[in-house]
Design a protein around this motif. Structure first.
Motif, PDB file in Angstrom:
ATOM      1  N   ILE A   1      20.453   4.690   1.138  1.00 55.69           N
ATOM      2  CA  ILE A   1      20.000   5.780   0.267  1.00 55.69           C
ATOM      3  C   ILE A   1      19.533   5.289  -1.103  1.00 55.69           C
ATOM      4  O   ILE A   1      18.492   5.733  -1.614  1.00 55.69           O
ATOM      5  CB  ILE A   1      21.131   6.820   0.089  1.00 55.69           C
ATOM      6  N   ASP A   2      20.291   4.378  -1.720  1.00 56.83           N
ATOM      7  CA  ASP A   2      19.921   3.931  -3.067  1.00 56.83           C
ATOM      8  C   ASP A   2      18.530   3.286  -3.083  1.00 56.83           C
ATOM      9  O   ASP A   2      17.716   3.544  -3.981  1.00 56.83           O
ATOM     10  CB  ASP A   2      20.960   2.946  -3.600  1.00 56.83           C
ATOM     11  N   GLU A   3      18.269   2.442  -2.082  1.00 58.50           N
ATOM     12  CA  GLU A   3      16.949   1.807  -1.997  1.00 58.50           C
ATOM     13  C   GLU A   3      15.861   2.858  -1.780  1.00 58.50           C
ATOM     14  O   GLU A   3      14.762   2.775  -2.353  1.00 58.50           O
ATOM     15  CB  GLU A   3      16.919   0.798  -0.853  1.00 58.50           C
ATOM     16  N   ALA A   4      16.172   3.849  -0.940  1.00 54.85           N
ATOM     17  CA  ALA A   4      15.188   4.890  -0.631  1.00 54.85           C
ATOM     18  C   ALA A   4      14.834   5.687  -1.881  1.00 54.85           C
ATOM     19  O   ALA A   4      13.652   5.982  -2.136  1.00 54.85           O
ATOM     20  CB  ALA A   4      15.740   5.826   0.452  1.00 54.85           C
ATOM     21  N   ILE A   5      15.833   6.052  -2.677  1.00 52.86           N
ATOM     22  CA  ILE A   5      15.584   6.848  -3.883  1.00 52.86           C
ATOM     23  C   ILE A   5      14.776   6.034  -4.900  1.00 52.86           C
ATOM     24  O   ILE A   5      13.840   6.545  -5.537  1.00 52.86           O
ATOM     25  CB  ILE A   5      16.914   7.335  -4.491  1.00 52.86           C
ATOM     26  N   LEU A   6      15.126   4.759  -5.065  1.00 53.30           N
ATOM     27  CA  LEU A   6      14.409   3.905  -6.011  1.00 53.30           C
ATOM     28  C   LEU A   6      12.922   3.811  -5.627  1.00 53.30           C
ATOM     29  O   LEU A   6      12.032   3.936  -6.477  1.00 53.30           O
ATOM     30  CB  LEU A   6      15.042   2.520  -6.026  1.00 53.30           C
ATOM     31  N   LEU A   7      12.643   3.609  -4.346  1.00 50.01           N
ATOM     32  CA  LEU A   7      11.262   3.517  -3.874  1.00 50.01           C
ATOM     33  C   LEU A   7      10.547   4.854  -4.024  1.00 50.01           C
ATOM     34  O   LEU A   7       9.367   4.911  -4.413  1.00 50.01           O
ATOM     35  CB  LEU A   7      11.246   3.056  -2.415  1.00 50.01           C
ATOM     36  N   THR A   8      11.255   5.938  -3.745  1.00 49.68           N
ATOM     37  CA  THR A   8      10.660   7.280  -3.850  1.00 49.68           C
ATOM     38  C   THR A   8      10.241   7.592  -5.280  1.00 49.68           C
ATOM     39  O   THR A   8       9.174   8.168  -5.515  1.00 49.68           O
ATOM     40  CB  THR A   8      11.662   8.339  -3.355  1.00 49.68           C
ATOM     41  N   LYS A   9      11.048   7.217  -6.238  1.00 48.34           N
ATOM     42  CA  LYS A   9      10.698   7.468  -7.637  1.00 48.34           C
ATOM     43  C   LYS A   9       9.424   6.718  -8.023  1.00 48.34           C
ATOM     44  O   LYS A   9       8.574   7.248  -8.749  1.00 48.34           O
ATOM     45  CB  LYS A   9      11.857   7.069  -8.547  1.00 48.34           C
TER      46      LYS A   9
ATOM     47  N   ALA B   1       9.583  12.355  -0.175  1.00 47.85           N
ATOM     48  CA  ALA B   1      10.591  12.584  -1.219  1.00 47.85           C
ATOM     49  C   ALA B   1      11.570  13.673  -0.790  1.00 47.85           C
ATOM     50  O   ALA B   1      12.793  13.544  -0.979  1.00 47.85           O
ATOM     51  CB  ALA B   1       9.896  12.977  -2.521  1.00 47.85           C
ATOM     52  N   ALA B   2      11.028  14.762  -0.209  1.00 47.86           N
ATOM     53  CA  ALA B   2      11.906  15.843   0.260  1.00 47.86           C
ATOM     54  C   ALA B   2      12.891  15.325   1.300  1.00 47.86           C
ATOM     55  O   ALA B   2      14.089  15.664   1.278  1.00 47.86           O
ATOM     56  CB  ALA B   2      11.064  16.974   0.839  1.00 47.86           C
ATOM     57  N   GLN B   3      12.392  14.487   2.213  1.00 51.23           N
ATOM     58  CA  GLN B   3      13.258  13.959   3.272  1.00 51.23           C
ATOM     59  C   GLN B   3      14.310  13.000   2.703  1.00 51.23           C
ATOM     60  O   GLN B   3      15.488  13.045   3.102  1.00 51.23           O
ATOM     61  CB  GLN B   3      12.402  13.245   4.325  1.00 51.23           C
ATOM     62  N   VAL B   4      13.903  12.141   1.765  1.00 51.01           N
ATOM     63  CA  VAL B   4      14.843  11.189   1.162  1.00 51.01           C
ATOM     64  C   VAL B   4      15.944  11.938   0.410  1.00 51.01           C
ATOM     65  O   VAL B   4      17.143  11.650   0.565  1.00 51.01           O
ATOM     66  CB  VAL B   4      14.099  10.216   0.219  1.00 51.01           C
ATOM     67  N   TYR B   5      15.559  12.915  -0.421  1.00 54.71           N
ATOM     68  CA  TYR B   5      16.555  13.648  -1.201  1.00 54.71           C
ATOM     69  C   TYR B   5      17.452  14.506  -0.315  1.00 54.71           C
ATOM     70  O   TYR B   5      18.642  14.697  -0.622  1.00 54.71           O
ATOM     71  CB  TYR B   5      15.864  14.505  -2.255  1.00 54.71           C
ATOM     72  N   ALA B   6      16.924  15.004   0.805  1.00 54.08           N
ATOM     73  CA  ALA B   6      17.760  15.762   1.734  1.00 54.08           C
ATOM     74  C   ALA B   6      18.805  14.855   2.369  1.00 54.08           C
ATOM     75  O   ALA B   6      19.992  15.227   2.504  1.00 54.08           O
ATOM     76  CB  ALA B   6      16.893  16.420   2.804  1.00 54.08           C
TER      77      ALA B   6
ATOM     78  N   ALA C   1      16.065   5.976   4.140  1.00 51.33           N
ATOM     79  CA  ALA C   1      16.956   7.136   4.037  1.00 51.33           C
ATOM     80  C   ALA C   1      17.640   7.436   5.363  1.00 51.33           C
ATOM     81  O   ALA C   1      18.823   7.801   5.389  1.00 51.33           O
ATOM     82  CB  ALA C   1      16.175   8.347   3.556  1.00 51.33           C
ATOM     83  N   ASN C   2      16.911   7.273   6.455  1.00 52.82           N
ATOM     84  CA  ASN C   2      17.458   7.638   7.762  1.00 52.82           C
ATOM     85  C   ASN C   2      18.407   6.592   8.343  1.00 52.82           C
ATOM     86  O   ASN C   2      19.145   6.895   9.292  1.00 52.82           O
ATOM     87  CB  ASN C   2      16.324   7.914   8.745  1.00 52.82           C
TER      88      ASN C   2
ATOM     89  N   ASP D   1       0.829  -1.203   0.000  1.00 57.52           N
ATOM     90  CA  ASP D   1       0.000   0.000   0.000  1.00 57.52           C
ATOM     91  C   ASP D   1       0.865   1.255   0.000  1.00 57.52           C
ATOM     92  O   ASP D   1       2.019   1.244   0.438  1.00 57.52           O
ATOM     93  CB  ASP D   1      -0.962   0.005   1.202  1.00 57.52           C
ATOM     94  N   LEU D   2       0.299   2.348  -0.482  1.00 57.56           N
ATOM     95  CA  LEU D   2       1.020   3.599  -0.679  1.00 57.56           C
ATOM     96  C   LEU D   2       1.644   4.113   0.614  1.00 57.56           C
ATOM     97  O   LEU D   2       2.816   4.493   0.648  1.00 57.56           O
ATOM     98  CB  LEU D   2       0.066   4.647  -1.256  1.00 57.56           C
ATOM     99  N   ARG D   3       0.854   4.129   1.688  1.00 58.68           N
ATOM    100  CA  ARG D   3       1.338   4.748   2.920  1.00 58.68           C
ATOM    101  C   ARG D   3       2.480   3.954   3.551  1.00 58.68           C
ATOM    102  O   ARG D   3       3.457   4.527   4.024  1.00 58.68           O
ATOM    103  CB  ARG D   3       0.162   4.894   3.895  1.00 58.68           C
ATOM    104  N   SER D   4       2.380   2.626   3.539  1.00 59.11           N
ATOM    105  CA  SER D   4       3.466   1.805   4.108  1.00 59.11           C
ATOM    106  C   SER D   4       4.764   2.032   3.345  1.00 59.11           C
ATOM    107  O   SER D   4       5.844   2.146   3.940  1.00 59.11           O
ATOM    108  CB  SER D   4       3.088   0.321   4.071  1.00 59.11           C
ATOM    109  N   ARG D   5       4.676   2.089   2.024  1.00 56.73           N
ATOM    110  CA  ARG D   5       5.890   2.302   1.223  1.00 56.73           C
ATOM    111  C   ARG D   5       6.448   3.699   1.417  1.00 56.73           C
ATOM    112  O   ARG D   5       7.659   3.909   1.353  1.00 56.73           O
ATOM    113  CB  ARG D   5       5.584   2.029  -0.250  1.00 56.73           C
ATOM    114  N   GLN D   6       5.563   4.664   1.678  1.00 58.09           N
ATOM    115  CA  GLN D   6       6.050   6.023   1.947  1.00 58.09           C
ATOM    116  C   GLN D   6       6.878   6.047   3.239  1.00 58.09           C
ATOM    117  O   GLN D   6       7.984   6.603   3.281  1.00 58.09           O
ATOM    118  CB  GLN D   6       4.859   6.971   2.069  1.00 58.09           C
ATOM    119  N   PHE D   7       6.337   5.424   4.309  1.00 57.90           N
ATOM    120  CA  PHE D   7       7.087   5.371   5.571  1.00 57.90           C
ATOM    121  C   PHE D   7       8.382   4.579   5.405  1.00 57.90           C
ATOM    122  O   PHE D   7       9.417   4.920   5.998  1.00 57.90           O
ATOM    123  CB  PHE D   7       6.226   4.738   6.668  1.00 57.90           C
ATOM    124  N   ARG D   8       8.342   3.556   4.603  1.00 57.38           N
ATOM    125  CA  ARG D   8       9.542   2.741   4.390  1.00 57.38           C
ATOM    126  C   ARG D   8      10.631   3.556   3.696  1.00 57.38           C
ATOM    127  O   ARG D   8      11.813   3.451   4.041  1.00 57.38           O
ATOM    128  CB  ARG D   8       9.198   1.503   3.561  1.00 57.38           C
TER     129      ARG D   8
END
Length: 860
Positions: free
Chosen positions: A782-790, A806-811, A777-778, A765-772
Motif C-alpha cells: 500500500i505505501d508504495e502504491a500511494i507514493l506512486l499515485t501521488k 487513484a480511487a482503487q489504490v485509496y479504496a 495496491a492489490n 511512461d504514464l500508463r505503465s506506472r498507472q497499472f503498477r
C-alpha cells in the motif's frame, strides 16, 4: 454626382406594397442605382439596388439575377447581406443590408490608422472572402470601392464586402454572363490571368486582395498606370513587376512586404493557396506587431514548437496567458512561414482506373495497379512542403463524390492515373487535379510494357513529380532495379500493406530485399510502414525497434537524410523516448514540411506522453489547416482522455459519418460508450469493425463489455485470447487479474498482479506506472502504491485512468474519503457505475465518510 429621382420603378406585389419607402439615392453606376430606403414592416433602413430603366446592357439583368443567387448563399458578418428580391415585369431590385459608413477607398483618405487596425480590417476581408470561396464563389472585382467600412460597438471598424455583380460560382456556373472573349471587372482589381481571359480559381481573388492590402498598407497602388490609362495599367499588371512595397512605404515591416510580394505574384501557383492561409499569416503578424519584436517573437514561437510544454498542470495554469499567445503564435508562425515560402500541399492518390487486361501471372492486373499507385505515392514523397494524405474511397463512390471527400479532408492536390491496357502494353494518362474545382492542373501521358513494371514505376513517379512546379522538387527519383521475382514480392507486400494484412514474414522478406538492394529508398519506406502496422496490431515493441534499427542501416548507407528523418520521426511518435523525439522535431522543423503534418505529429506525441491539454491545442491547429479523419480522431481522443466524453462522442460520430471506414473512430467510440455504461451501443460500434481488422485493443474492449455486464467467464476467455496474440500485454494482464478477483479466484488474481509488477518494473511512461500502482495496491504494498499515485496525480490530475487508479489504490488503503472523492469525479465525467464492482470499491458502501452520491451510484 447627380442621380435619378429616388423611386423604385417597380409595381410591388400587393403583400409588399408600401413596405419599402425610399428616402434618397446613395449612388449610381453604369448598371443601376442604389437607394436608401426604410423597411416599414421591420422598421429598419435598407439599401435597394435596382437596374436603371434605361439600361441597355444585354447582360445587366443576368448579372443582377446572378448577384441575387450568390448573395442568397452568403451569410457572413463581413459580407453585405441580402434581405429580399423585388421582381416584376422584367425589372429587378435587390434589398440589402444598409451599411452606414464609407467605402474603404474613402476610409483610407479620411483616416490615419495604426498598422494593427489596418491588419484587423484585412483579417475581416479575408474572413468574408474565405466564406465566399468556401461556397465556391469567386468575387472577381475585389477593390477598395467594393468594401464598406462602418463603426462597430466596440469602437473599432467592421469591413463588409459588397458588389458581387460579376462574381462567379465555380460549382454552378450556369449561363455565361460574359462572352468567352470578354473580360469583366475593373482593371485595377484584376489578376493577370483574369485580364488575359484565362480560367480562374480562388487565387485570382488573392491577387486582388494583395492589391487592396498594398494600397491600405502602403498608401499607393502596386502598379502605376501612368498616362496610358486602363490599357497601360493592364499591360503592367500582366507583364511588369509591382512597385516594391518598402519603396512605397519604407516603414512597412519586411514580413508584410514579403506577404504582399507573394499575393501579387504573376503566376497563381506562386501565390498562397487559400485566403485562410493569408488570414492566419496576418493574424500572426498582427500579434507580432502589437506585442514584441518580430524576430524575438518568431524565435520564441519556434522554440515553443520544438520543446513540448510541461505536463504539470499547475505550471500550465500559471502560464495560461503565455500559452494563449503560444497557441496563436504556433498556428500563425506556420501560416506565415508557408505564406512566404512554398505553399503547403496535401496530396492524395486516387484509385487507379484500369481498362482492358494484361498478360502475366494470375494477379498481373492487381500488381500493375499496385505498381502505378505506389509510383504516385513515391512521387508525392519526393516533393518539398508536401504531405501524403491517406485516402480510400467507399465501394461504388463516383468520381465527383471522391473529390468531395478530398475537399472535406483538406486535400490540395489529387493524383489520378487512367490505364488502357491490351495484353503487353498499357497507355497511361496522369493528371494532377484541384479538388476544389475539379479542374486538371497538369497532365502527362505515355505507354509502357507490363513486363517492364519496374521501369514503368520509375518513369511514372518522375512524370508525376513533374506535374508540380519545379520549386517543389527534391531530387529525381532514381531507379534501383530488382529481379522480377523480388519485385513481384515487393508489390505483393504493398498490396497486403494497404489492406492491413501484413505478417512478420513480410517484414523478414523486406529485410532480405534490403540486404540485396541496400540503396533502394522505397524499400526503407515500406519496411517502416509494415513495422508500424505490426506494432499497432500486436503491441510488440520488437517490431518498432526493428524499424529503428533498419533506419540506422539506412543512415550508414547514406540514404536520403530527409527521407530517413521523416521515417524516424514517424516511428518515434510511438516511442516513449522524449529526448529522441525532441531532437528529431528540431531537425524536422528545418525541413519544408507542411505545418498540419508537423502539428499533427507533435500533437500525437504529446498525447502519448499524457499531456492531453497541450496535445488538444496542437491537434485542433492541425485540423484547422487540414481537417482529415486522423486529425479529428486525435482531437476526440484527447477530449476522451481528459474526461470530456460528450465532446469526444460527438466528434467521433461526425467523423464516422464523414469517413465510414475510419475504424479507429469506431473503436474509440466503443470505448467511450463502454465507459459511459451504454454497453449495447459500445458493442455495436466495436462489432462494426471487420473481424480481421480488430486488433488486440479492440478485442480487449469487447472483453471489458462482458466484464462490466458481469459476464466474467466470457470476459476472461476474450482476455486470454488477447494474450495469445500479445503475451506480455500489460492492460490485458491487468484486466485478467481484476476478472479473477470478481470470480473469487484470489490466488490466480495475485499471480496476475505480480506478473504485472514484473512487466512494469522500471517503466517511466504514464500508463505503465498507472497499472503498477493498481497492482501494488492489490498485492498489499500500500505505501508504495500511494507514493506512486501521488506522483501520477501531480503529473496528470485530469487523466481519467489515473483518477480510476487513484480511487482503487485509496479504496485498498481504506482511505475512504480520498477514494470517494475520485469516484465522484469519475461519475461526474460520465463513467458508469459498473466500473466500481471490484471488492475494494464495494467496501465503501458501509463507510460513513463516503458521499451519498457515490453510495447511491455504486452500491446496491
Amino acid at each position: 454626382m447627380e442621380v435619378a429621382e429616388p423611386e423604385l420603378g417597380l409595381d410591388l406585389d400587393p403583400d409588399k406594397k408600401g413596405r419599402y419607402r425610399t428616402e434618397r439615392a446613395l449612388g449610381a453606376g453604369g448598371m443601376g442605382i442604389v437607394y436608401l430606403a426604410e423597411d416599414t414592416r421591420l422598421q429598419r433602413q435598407v439599401a435597394i439596388k435596382q437596374l436603371r430603366k434605361d439600361s441597355t446592357s444585354a447582360s445587366a439583368s443576368a448579372r443582377i439575377h446572378s448577384e441575387a443567387q450568390l448573395l442568397a448563399r452568403l451569410n457572413h458578418s463581413n459580407i453585405v447581406q441580402l434581405y429580399d428580391v423585388l421582381e416584376e415585369n422584367g425589372s429587378i431590385a435587390l434589398v440589402m443590408e444598409y451599411v452606414e459608413g464609407t467605402t474603404l477607398k474613402e476610409w483610407m483618405r479620411e483616416y490615419s490608422a495604426p498598422l494593427k487596425q489596418k491588419l484587423d480590417l484585412l483579417l475581416q476581408i479575408c474572413a468574408g472572402l474565405g466564406e465566399a470561396h468556401r461556397l465556391g464563389i469567386l468575387h472577381r472585382d475585389l477593390k477598395p470601392d467594393n468594401i464598406l467600412i462602418t463603426r462597430n460597438g466596440a469602437g473599432g471598424f467592421t469591413a463588409k464586402i459588397t458588389d458581387f455583380g460579376i462574381a462567379k460560382s465555380l460549382q454552378h456556373e450556369g449561363e455565361q454572363i460574359t462572352r468567352e472573349d470578354q473580360v469583366a471587372g475593373t482593371v485595377e482589381a484584376m489578376s493577370p490571368e483574369q485580364l488575359q481571359g484565362f480560367p480562374l480559381d480562388p487565387r485570382s481573388d488573392l491577387f486582388s486582395l494583395g492589391a487592396v492590402a498594398y494600397e491600405l498598407l502602403c498608401g499607393a497602388r502596386p502598379f502605376d498606370g501612368g498616362e496610358g490609362g486602363a490599357m497601360a495599367l493592364a499591360h503592367k499588371i500582366v507583364s511588369e513587376a509591382h512597385i516594391p512595397p518598402q519603396r512605397t512605404n519604407p516603414a512597412l515591416p519586411a514580413s508584410l512586404a514579403a506577404l504582399l510580394d507573394r499575393l501579387l505574384a504573376k503566376e497563381p501557383g506562386k501565390r498562397p493557396d487559400s485566403v485562410e492561409q493569408v488570414g492566419e499569416a496576418l493574424a500572426f503578424l498582427q500579434q507580432v506587431e502589437s506585442d514584441t519584436d518580430t524576430r524575438e517573437f518568431s524565435a520564441t514561437v519556434t522554440q515553443l514548437l520544438r520543446k513540448p510544454p510541461s505536463t504539470r498542470r499547475r505550471n500550465l495554469r500559471a502560464a495560461a496567458g503565455a500559452l494563449g499567445v503560444a497557441a496563436l503564435g504556433v498556428a500563425g508562425y506556420f501560416a506565415w512561414d508557408y505564406a512566404t515560402r512554398l505553399d503547403p500541399q496535401y496530396i492524395a492518390v486516387l484509385p487507379v482506373e484500369m481498362h482492358g487486361d494484361v498478360r502475366g501471372e494470375d494477379n498481373a492486373k492487381t500488381l500493375t495497379k499496385t505498381m502505378v499507385r505506389q509510383a504516385l505515392m513515391n512521387a508525392a514523397a519526393q516533393l518539398k512542403a508536401s504531405a501524403l494524405v491517406s485516402f480510400t474511397p467507399k465501394d461504388g463512390q463516383d468520381f465527383d463524390a471522391q473529390l468531395q471527400k478530398l475537399r472535406d479532408k483538406g486535400v490540395t492536390d489529387a493524383l489520378f492515373a487512367r490505364l488502357d491496357c491490351a495484353q503487353v502494353r498499357c497507355e497511361i494518362e496522369l493528371q494532377r487535379l484541384n479538388p476544389v474545382n475539379s479542374q486538371i492542373r497538369q497532365q502527362a501521358g505515355f505507354a509502357f510494357l507490363v513486363d517492364k513494371r519496374q521501369e514503368a514505376e520509375y518513369r511514372i513517379a518522375n512524370s508525376a513529380t513533374g506535374l508540380f512546379p519545379s520549386d517543389y522538387a527534391k531530387d529525381t527519383i532514381k531507379q534501383i532495379a530488382m529481379s522480377e521475382r523480388d519485385y513481384s514480392d515487393y508489390l505483393n507486400i504493398i498490396s497486403r500493406m494497404e489492406s492491413k494484412e501484413n505478417s512478420k514474414a513480410d517484414l523478414q522478406r523486406l529485410g532480405k530485399l534490403l540486404g540485396s538492394y541496400p540503396q533502394n529508398p522505397n524499400l526503407y519506406r515500406t519496411y517502416t510502414q509494415v513495422a508500424t502496422n505490426l506494432f499497432v496490431l500486436t503491441d510488440d515493441k520488437a517490431d518498432l525497434q526493428s524499424g529503428l534499427d533498419m533506419l540506422e542501416r539506412a543512415k550508414a548507407r547514406k540514404i536520403s537524410p530527409i527521407l530517413v528523418l521523416e521515417l524516424e520521426l514517424w516511428l518515434r511518435t510511438y516511442s516513449a523516448d522524449k529526448s529522441q523525439f525532441d531532437a528529431l522535431i528540431k531537425q524536422f522543423d528545418k525541413q519544408e514540411a507542411p505545418s498540419a503534418a508537423l502539428l499533427a505529429k507533435y500533437a500525437r506525441y504529446l498525447f502519448t506522453q499524457g499531456d492531453y491539454e497541450s496535445a488538444l491545442q496542437y491537434a485542433e491547429q492541425a485540423t484547422a489547416l487540414n481537417p482529415s479523419a486522423d486529425n479529428l480522431y486525435l482531437i476526440a481522443l484527447n477530449h476522451a482522455l481528459s474526461g470530456n466524453y460528450t465532446q469526444a462522442r460527438n466528434i467521433l460520430k461526425k467523423n464516422i459519418s464523414a469517413h465510414p471506414e475510419h475504424w479507429s473512430s469506431y473503436s474509440a467510440l466503443g470505448n467511450i460508450e463502454m465507459e459511459s455504461g451504454n454497453f449495447t451501443a459500445a458493442e455495436k460500434a466495436i462489432t462494426s469493425i471487420p473481424e480481421k481488422l480488430r486488433g488486440w485493443r479492440t478485442k480487449s474492449n469487447l472483453g471489458a463489455i462482458y466484464f462490466l455486464q458481469g459476464k466474467y467467464s466470457q470476459a476472461l476467455k476474450v482476455y486470454q485470447q488477447v494474450l495469445t496474440s500479445v503475451p506480455d500485454n500489460v492492460p490485458a494482464i491487468e484486466q485478467i487479474a481484476e476478472t479473477y478477483l470478481l470470480l473469487g479466484e484470489t490466488p490466480e488474481s495475485i499471480s496476475s498482479f505480480n506478473r504485472l509488477l514484473e512487466l512494469t518494473r522500471g517503466k517511466k511512461d504514464l500508463r505503465s506506472r498507472q497499472f503498477r500502482s493498481e497492482a501494488l495496491a492489490n498485492v498489499g504494498r500500500i505505501d508504495e502504491a500511494i507514493l506512486l499515485t501521488k506522483d501520477l496525480l501531480r503529473e496528470a490530475p485530469d487523466d481519467t485512468y489515473v483518477q480510476y487508479a487513484a480511487a482503487q489504490v485509496y479504496a485498498n488503503a481504506e482511505e475512504w474519503r480520498s477514494a470517494s472523492y475520485h469516484i465522484e469525479n469519475l461519475l461526474r465525467q460520465g463513467m458508469s457505475a459498473e466500473w466500481f464492482n471490484l471488492p475494494a470499491f464495494q467496501q465503501l458502501c458501509t463507510q460513513p465518510q463516503v458521499s451519498a452520491k457515490v453510495r447511491a451510484a455504486i452500491c446496491d
